[in-house]
Design an enzyme around this catalytic site. Sequence first.
Site, PDB file in Angstrom:
ATOM      1  CG  ASP A 106     -46.724  22.107 -34.412  1.00 13.78           C
ATOM      2  OD1 ASP A 106     -46.768  23.480 -34.355  1.00 13.78           O
ATOM      3  OD2 ASP A 106     -47.007  21.241 -33.277  1.00 13.78           O
ATOM      4  CG  HIS A 161     -48.397  17.202 -27.419  1.00 15.69           C
ATOM      5  ND1 HIS A 161     -49.948  17.326 -27.512  1.00 15.69           N
ATOM      6  CD2 HIS A 161     -48.285  18.528 -27.016  1.00 15.69           C
ATOM      7  CE1 HIS A 161     -50.414  18.616 -27.585  1.00 15.69           C
ATOM      8  NE2 HIS A 161     -49.464  19.349 -27.243  1.00 15.69           N
TER       9      HIS A 161
END
Length: 240
Positions: A66, A137
């Site tokens: 990410d 997450h």
Amino acid sequence: MKILVVEDYAALSAAGAEILESTVREKPNCVLGLATGETPIGLYDILVKKYAEGLDFSKVQTVNLDEYYPLEPTNEQSYRAFMNMHLFDKININKDNTNVPDGLAADVDKFCGEYEALIDSLGGIDVQLLGIGRNGHIGFNEPADELYPYTHLTALKEDTIQANSRFFENEADVPRSAITMGMASIFKAKRIVILASGAGKANAVKTLATGRITTACPATLLHLHPDVTLICDKAAYGNN
Ligand code: F6R
């Protein structure tokens, strides 16, 4: 899911590093999926030491999970800068073989499709390293009713913004969005190693350790993957 509970952060870093090291030794041109954040720093330090002792990264390719959006790669809080600082600048990897999502992509949808195609063109990820957020997450796949399969732009949850503000001067400076690999992108990895350290992760680890699956804790979807190792220290494992 294999669960390995180790004494402390040092042992967690050593156990994780050993898996990546053996992957690089067995397959010098392997594809490593990498994560940022506080947790893998000790592991990267060990890999840098292994490099000094002769471990060769010259053929290794990497794909990161990410990147904040929008954020220029030269910004010291970018995940590209993080990877350069903690690993890439300290080993003999070819930077052209390192991939981090583009925090300045003009056409994000197009970029996300290209990133997904890149993962496929590399022949899949041999080992994907993950951390876990306090809210469960993985990457920036935040708890929600619905999760996205592939690389996408996502809004960060308020608790994630707060947790990550420790790296920025002000909370207002934390980008509100990120480009992240999705659940199916992560699942393309042949093997997944997820690290959890410290009492702050105990709730997330507890939910994970129940063995049930819920999008309210995206890490629990990892129970659907055939080769996942959770390495956690005693503080993160809590009273499970
Ligand atoms: C980072 C990432 C995040 C982190 C997670 C834990 O690339 O994808 O999911 O792994 O937020 O972060 P730390 O390790 O800082 O607790």
